[in-house]
Design a protein around this motif. Sequence first.
Motif, PDB file in Angstrom:
ATOM      1  N   VAL A   1       0.838  -1.205   0.000  1.00  0.00           N
ATOM      2  CA  VAL A   1       0.000   0.000   0.000  1.00  0.00           C
ATOM      3  C   VAL A   1       0.872   1.255   0.000  1.00  0.00           C
ATOM      4  N   GLU A   2       1.975   1.228   0.747  1.00  0.00           N
ATOM      5  CA  GLU A   2       2.883   2.382   0.783  1.00  0.00           C
ATOM      6  C   GLU A   2       3.639   2.533  -0.536  1.00  0.00           C
ATOM      7  N   LEU A   3       3.977   1.415  -1.173  1.00  0.00           N
ATOM      8  CA  LEU A   3       4.702   1.466  -2.443  1.00  0.00           C
ATOM      9  C   LEU A   3       3.833   2.002  -3.575  1.00  0.00           C
ATOM     10  N   PHE A   4       2.576   1.596  -3.585  1.00  0.00           N
ATOM     11  CA  PHE A   4       1.678   1.968  -4.675  1.00  0.00           C
ATOM     12  C   PHE A   4       0.398   2.591  -4.122  1.00  0.00           C
ATOM     13  N   PRO A   5       0.486   3.808  -3.573  1.00  0.00           N
ATOM     14  CA  PRO A   5      -0.694   4.451  -2.980  1.00  0.00           C
ATOM     15  C   PRO A   5      -1.803   4.727  -3.996  1.00  0.00           C
TER      16      PRO A   5
END
Length: 238
Positions: free
Chosen positions: A132-136
């Motif tokens: 989730v943090e890598l691909f918001p």
Amino acid sequence: MQESHLHSKKSHKTRIVTNVLTAALKLWLKTQVSQVSQLEVEIKASDRQLLSGCIPWVSVFASHAVYRGLHLTQIQLVAENIRINIGSVLKGQPLRLLETVPVVGELIQSQEDLNASVSSTLLSTGLYEVMVELFPEHQFKSKSITWKKIDLEQSKATLFAILADEGEPTHLDISMSPQLISTQELLLSSIQVKSDIGALLEPSHKELSFNLGSDVDIQELTLIPGKLICRGRINVNP
């Protein structure tokens, strides 16, 4: 002669209390895990300390334990000044912690046991948060990601996953270098994401940091081929 007899009687009483506490502590530890191959407990205390409900020093060694789905290859722990419900324990009731216990220890995790843990809620939730943090910009659902395995190399981890979407499943290879920023903060750097449809994230394009919480104080996190080693302190709450 009488003094020697009294000393022997006192020592015997201490051994009884120590044996009862050791058995109770082992039983309590076994209730915390769903599986354990080897479990050793050593208590150092005087009879007065034990009977007051204080265990000044305890060492615990366990191998091949499973905690909430996490397969732990080997763990060595030391705790001091543990307060317990001694009166209840001596009556045969379960051991219970009365206060938070700081525990210092070392965890060794083999790649094989780490891969046996990828389906656990604890590990899969953490990996999902990384995605989730890598691909918001993507609306990921945790159930749409299947974690297959993790390869451990020198200072580097590579995660293999399958992302199920409306079309064909996408195979992902996510490599990163984890390191400690502080005793309570983890940094993931040199992140690279590859898929069977091409690179999604270039090397060193993004770094992520995670706060591990106030209950931990990690001193060392080392990755070597096939193995992860972690040393530090964690609070065990009642």
